[in-house]
Design a protein around this motif. Structure first.
Motif, short mmCIF file in Angstrom:
data_model
loop_
_atom_site.label_atom_id
_atom_site.label_comp_id
_atom_site.label_asym_id
_atom_site.label_seq_id
_atom_site.Cartn_x
_atom_site.Cartn_y
_atom_site.Cartn_z
N UNK A 103 29.56 43.13 47.28
CA UNK A 103 29.78 41.67 47.34
C UNK A 103 30.43 40.73 46.42
N UNK A 104 30.96 41.40 45.46
CA UNK A 104 31.66 40.57 44.44
C UNK A 104 33.18 40.99 44.80
N UNK A 105 34.37 39.92 44.81
CA UNK A 105 35.51 40.10 45.20
C UNK A 105 36.31 40.49 43.71
N UNK A 106 37.18 41.57 43.81
CA UNK A 106 38.01 41.81 42.63
C UNK A 106 39.68 41.64 43.07
N UNK A 107 40.23 41.04 42.12
CA UNK A 107 41.75 40.69 42.46
C UNK A 107 42.40 41.40 41.05
N UNK A 108 43.67 41.76 41.42
CA UNK A 108 44.69 41.87 40.46
C UNK A 108 45.27 40.80 40.07
N UNK A 109 46.22 40.95 39.12
CA UNK A 109 46.78 39.60 38.55
C UNK A 109 48.02 39.30 39.36
N UNK A 110 48.42 40.22 40.27
CA UNK A 110 49.45 39.82 41.09
C UNK A 110 50.85 40.49 40.61
N UNK A 111 51.68 40.59 41.61
CA UNK A 111 53.14 40.95 41.14
C UNK A 111 54.25 40.35 42.28
N UNK A 112 54.98 39.66 41.75
CA UNK A 112 55.88 38.61 42.54
C UNK A 112 57.05 39.57 43.28
N UNK A 113 57.19 38.86 44.50
CA UNK A 113 58.34 39.80 45.29
C UNK A 113 59.12 38.70 45.66
N UNK A 114 60.18 38.67 45.71
CA UNK A 114 61.12 37.58 45.66
C UNK A 114 62.35 38.39 46.75
N UNK A 115 62.70 37.70 47.96
CA UNK A 115 63.46 38.03 48.68
C UNK A 115 64.75 37.07 49.02
#
Length: 116
Positions: A102-114
């Motif tokens: 029941x707990x959401x986990x997220x990464x810190x993210x990675x940027x994609x630029x097109x």
């Protein structure tokens, strides 16, 4: 707890490809799925794709169907997002996501630029 670490973002021209990876660690034995969301500048975070660990069932947002492919390597606790035929509107920070007890986990993210 679960830790998620993304990699593979970068700058690519329209029509190009990138592959994102997300490695999970910690309490991974009970995970049922992992997936990807993205957030473009000035917009809300949106669902991109998801895959279940056991059956490998996949789901995609309509905006990426036919262009993106999600896959997993159970032995490595890693999920991949192969992104083909990228468009400028795919530009966003891509976040890995899962839920455990029941707990959401997220990464810190990675940027994609097109670029167009």
């Amino acid at each position: 707890q679960v830790q998620l670490v993304e990699s593979g973002g970068g700058l690519v021209q329209a029509g190009g490809s990138l592959r994102l990876s997300c490695a999970a660690s910690g309490r991974t034995f009970s995970l049922q799925f992992m997936g990807w969301f993205r957030q473009a500048p000035g917009k809300e975070r949106e669902f991109v794709s998801r895959i279940t660990w056991l059956a490998g069932s996949t789901h995609y947002a309509d905006s990426v169907k036919g262009r993106f492919t999600i896959s997993r390597d159970n032995a490595k606790n890693t999920v991949y997002l192969q992104m083909n035929t990228l468009k400028p509107e795919d530009t966003a920070v891509y976040y890995c996501h899962t839920v455990d007890t029941g707990v959401d986990y997220w990464g810190k993210g990675t940027l994609v630029t097109v670029s167009s």
